[in-house]
Design a protein around this motif. Structure first.
Motif, PDB file in Angstrom:
ATOM      1  N   ALA A  27       0.821  -1.199   0.000  1.00 58.79           N
ATOM      2  CA  ALA A  27       0.000   0.000   0.000  1.00 58.79           C
ATOM      3  C   ALA A  27       0.840   1.226   0.000  1.00 58.79           C
ATOM      4  O   ALA A  27       1.970   1.208   0.401  1.00 58.79           O
ATOM      5  N   THR A  29       0.108   4.509   1.673  1.00 59.76           N
ATOM      6  CA  THR A  29      -0.477   5.550   2.497  1.00 59.76           C
ATOM      7  C   THR A  29       0.669   6.234   3.218  1.00 59.76           C
ATOM      8  O   THR A  29       0.628   6.432   4.419  1.00 59.76           O
ATOM      9  N   THR A 101      -4.983   5.558   9.573  1.00 58.87           N
ATOM     10  CA  THR A 101      -3.584   5.691   9.202  1.00 58.87           C
ATOM     11  C   THR A 101      -2.762   6.420  10.260  1.00 58.87           C
ATOM     12  O   THR A 101      -1.543   6.494  10.132  1.00 58.87           O
ATOM     13  N   ARG A 713      -0.106  -1.366  10.836  1.00 61.42           N
ATOM     14  CA  ARG A 713      -0.411  -1.455   9.409  1.00 61.42           C
ATOM     15  C   ARG A 713       0.898  -1.417   8.629  1.00 61.42           C
ATOM     16  O   ARG A 713       1.833  -0.700   8.984  1.00 61.42           O
ATOM     17  N   THR A 715       2.385  -0.940   4.677  1.00 64.32           N
ATOM     18  CA  THR A 715       1.875  -0.359   3.450  1.00 64.32           C
ATOM     19  C   THR A 715       2.976  -0.178   2.398  1.00 64.32           C
ATOM     20  O   THR A 715       3.512   0.911   2.228  1.00 64.32           O
ATOM     21  N   THR A 732      -2.631  -2.427   1.654  1.00 70.16           N
ATOM     22  CA  THR A 732      -2.443  -2.191   3.088  1.00 70.16           C
ATOM     23  C   THR A 732      -2.911  -3.414   3.851  1.00 70.16           C
ATOM     24  O   THR A 732      -4.022  -3.896   3.631  1.00 70.16           O
TER      25      THR A 732
END
Length: 816
Positions: A27, A29, A101, A713, A715, A732
């Motif tokens: 991901a 982000t 996030t 997370r 990413t 993610t």
């Protein structure tokens, strides 16, 4: 029903996205895509191309500062920034969903576009977003961060007019703006420059939502630019009730003028008219940590709401349309002014007005499925049996009779007419390495509330539930057109609040490496109002004891004045930032902040002013190939006062908490085209001297509800050259640890993973296609349980609110 063609098309796109997961990409982000040259870039078109090698320590952030902004690398507090590209790739389902996030933040967006629950750093809260303030361009959208059935994210939407989002946790937040000690989120819109630029975008989902976004910006004259844009969307939603449950849009416009290096002025207006289904707990099966779908009820897409419950007429004769859902119809206008009146002396003014409505109607379940025979006993008392059970809208008698699995749910209506005016005036004096800022903050806000809770209906325990009529032995009628009760908790109120505050902060650059700052704020909180709530006794509307549905209906008592509230508190902070090099630094900070009781607390006689002490320190590394932000914090929280509605009675919860935690976020860019971003939080938060029901239940030592010990997370993203194209692959993987839905720690919400992924590619000059998939594994991840009971729900069928099921979104954008 979903479109077969659209489903086929987007399912194929999903297969492509899933295949891409085998590549080293999960991901994008990256929370640090905003550049320092904010003014220079505001006129540039958004091509969607990611410069994964870009340095990020020079991000200019405004939130948490006196207004002039500072480099993220220089900030002596924990702050996260998200660019427009990072927002798009995060593919949030709602404004609040983007906060997943941000380390230290637990955002539950399972309630749909509106009605989020957001928790920060172990601050104790029963729901909504009591310690979260949203700003637009540095000004609070609505000064009270939470009222019952209204939190800030309900009043703003993310669209393509947003340039970036900034979020500061703790730190200096208690000094500025409305004095929020928790989380302050600043949404920064695009502004116009010297060239004409714009974007048009269309997106479509596999659940038949269509959305159009557009913006255009350009010059109006020398040093003056404009921007206008917004979105419009409609659909039935992932949890499809069989009618148009999601509909609306937003328009934002501004004019920006630069005073040739001396400052700027900007006027803006934003109109939001958008509503969506208020998603509430549904039945699922729980066996300890094992969660499964209730038979016949898809946990990711099912909803009790359906055509039969959309429009109803209750026992008082009032009609409620659940299609109106939860949303806002508001206009927000304002002005920001920043000017250097003399060398080193600047004046700043930020002012805004908001007015409109923020209403909520919903189908609120009372308990999990149970046999009709059990409902008969609950409604008629011991010895009551089912004489007949039939469908309200055709179909005759229910075949299984007393053994039929049924549910009760309330049709709740909450209407709010709101206004707010905010003015924040500051004077800054800068000489050498010293910058002194003093300011005055004023806010005036009102709300006109009309609530009608209760009004329970009897339903089949299935998606798009059908209304049922029930009669009992002895000739007693338990329902009227499906309604088993009338009004429960009622409110008819007008509230007016004001906040007056002055603040002062001094920033001193002692050496080229060491900078210290300190500041204080005094705030006076004033609330007046008048209201009506339920009378001491209930009434039998028709006088007939055999019509059980209207034998105990609440009615309004006399109107009374709210006890006036007039209290003030001092808040303060001190911090230091030391840079070993221009790329590596550390910071430390202490702050004390306060949260004043708002209208709903004062209605219930809860006048406690919450106090929070925060100690935090961190490491910051900002290099072309690496960014790392690590923060350790400790909070001590006293004076939480909230209420929980149990059987239409407001139950008080009062006390404090303490929390210790670690927040990590960063990104590594080892080679061109590839980045690996990650964020994680460890939180040890427990209640201290926290009591429910006037001391009846002591929750001291229990974990703070709805906030896990572990969240993280990962990413990654990768630009993969394919001939003349450079598709960007992203995804993610997010982990949410065990939580408890209640302060008593009796309703376990087990840990779960969520996987999102997508691909974006520029197929021609200025034309970009993107496919994103949300919750690709169709995980059943629970957020809240049943907040309308105390203690455990047991095992087997329970009420809980799962995250949204698997969905796909395809978009095509043209920029110029």
């Amino acid at each position: 029903m979903r479109s077969t063609h659209a489903t086929r098309l987007l399912s194929g796109a999903a297969t492509v996205a899933l295949t891409l997961l085998a590549a080293p990409a999960l991901a994008q982000t990256d929370t640090s895509q905003t550049t320092a040259q904010d003014t220079a870039q505001r006129s540039q078109p958004d091509t969607g191309i990611v410069d994964t090698d870009a340095p990020t320590g020079d991000d200019i952030i405004v939130v948490g500062t006196a207004g002039g902004g500072t480099r993220r690398q220089d900030a002596a507090f924990a702050v996260t920034t998200l660019s427009d590209d990072a927002i798009e790739r995060a593919a949030p389902n709602s404004t609040a969903d983007l906060l997943r996030t941000v380390p230290g933040v637990m955002a539950e967006s399972s309630g749909g576009q509106n009605g989020a629950n957001i928790f920060v750093r172990g601050y104790p809260s029963g729901g909504d977003a009591q310690f979260v303030t949203f700003q637009l361009g540095g000004v609070p959208i609505f000064p009270p961060s939470t009222l019952s059935f209204l939190e800030n994210s309900q009043l703003i939407r993310l669209d393509e007019t947003v340039q970036r989002v900034e979020a500061v946790r703790g730190g200096t937040g208690s000094l500025f703006s409305n004095g929020q000690p928790g989380l302050t989120v600043n949404v920064v819109p695009r502004t116009g420059g010297s060239e004409l630029h714009g974007l048009a975008k269309f997106s479509y989902t596999d659940y038949d939502e269509a959305r159009g976004d557009a913006w255009v910006s350009g010059p109006l004259g020398e040093n003056t630019g404009f921007m206008i844009g917004g979105f419009y969307a409609q659909g039935n939603g992932i949890r499809d009730p069989g009618f148009r449950a999601e509909k609306g849009g937003q328009v934002t416009a501004n004019i920006h003028h630069d005073f040739e290096g001396r400052g700027s002025v900007e006027v803006y207006a934003r109109y939001l008219n958008d509503r969506g289904q208020w998603l509430l707990p549904i039945p699922v099966i729980q066996d300890g940590r094992k969660i499964s779908a209730y038979p016949g009820f898809d946990a990711g897409t099912g909803t009790l709401l359906g055509p039969e419950t959309r429009l109803t007429r209750n026992v008082q004769g009032n009609t409620v349309n659940l299609e109106n859902g939860r949303g806002a119809d508001v206009i927000n206008t304002g002005i920001t002014f920043d000017y250097e009146v003399a060398d080193g002396l600047r004046v700043r003014e930020r002012m805004s007005y908001l007015g409109g409505r923020a209403d909520t109607v919903g189908l609120v379940p009372d308990g999990p499925p149970t046999a009709a025979s059990a409902i008969a006993t609950a409604l008629g008392g011991a010895g009551s049996t089912v004489a007949s059970l039939s469908y309200v809208n055709g179909g005759g008698a229910v075949a299984s009779g007393a053994d039929t699995q049924v549910m009760r749910a309330g049709i709740w209506s909450v209407q709010k007419k709101i206004t707010s005016f905010v003015a924040d005036t500051a004077l800054e004096w800068k000489a050498g390495g010293n910058k002194l800022t003093g300011g005055f903050y004023y806010a005036d806000y009102t709300t006109r509330d009309q609530w009608a809770l209760g009004n329970q209906v009897l339903l089949t325990a299935e998606p798009r539930a059908r209304l049922l009529n029930l009669t009992l032995n002895g000739g007693r009628t338990a329902t009227q057109n499906g309604f088993t009760s009338g009004d429960g908790f009622l409110v008819d109120a007008y509230y007016k609040g004001s906040d007056l505050a002055f603040y002062a902060v001094d920033e001193l650059q002692i050496t080229s490496q060491l900078r210290v700052d300190g500041g204080l704020r005094y705030q006076k909180h004033i609330v007046d109002g008048n209201l009506r709530t339920p009378a001491a006794t209930q009434v039998n509307l028709d006088g007939n004891p055999n019509t059980l549905y209207d034998n105990a209906v609440n009615v309004f008592g006399d109107r009374r004045a709210l006890d006036p509230f007039r209290e003030g508190r001092w808040s303060w902070t001190a911090g230091a930032n030391y840079d070993f090099t221009s790329q590596v630094g550390v910071f430390a900070r202490y702050s004390r902040g306060h949260s004043f009781p708002q209208f709903d607390n004062l209605r219930e006689g809860l006048t406690i002013v919450a106090k929070v002490d925060t100690y935090e320190g961190g490491l910051k590394v900002s290099m072309p190939w690496l960014n790392l932000y690590a923060t350790v914090f400790h909070n001590k929280f006293d004076g939480l006062a909230t209420t929980q509605l149990i059987n239409n009675v407001a139950l008080s919860q009062v006390g404090g908490a303490k929390a210790t935690g670690v927040e990590l976020e960063g990104a590594i860019r080892p080679f061109a085209g590839f980045s690996l971003a990650a964020a994680g939080t460890f939180l040890d938060g427990t209640y201290q001297d926290f009591f429910t029901g006037g001391g009846a239940i002591d929750n001291t030592g229990n974990r703070v509800q709805r906030q896990p010990r572990w969240m993280w997370r990962v990413t990654p993203s990768y630009e993969l050259p394919v001939g003349s194209l450079r598709p960007s692959l992203f995804a993610t993987l997010q982990y949410t640890g065990d939580r408890f839905s209640d302060p008593e720690n009796q309703q376990l919400r087990p840990r779960f993973y969520q996987l999102d992924a997508g691909v974006s590619v520029e197929v021609a000059e200025r034309i970009r296609l993107q496919v994103t998939g949300n919750n690709l594994t169709d995980e059943i991840g629970l957020t809240e349980g049943n907040p309308r009971i105390i203690g455990s729900q047991g095992t087997g069928p329970v009420l809980a609110r799962p995250i949204l099921g698997r969905s796909l979104r395809f978009s095509a954008a043209l920029s110029f």
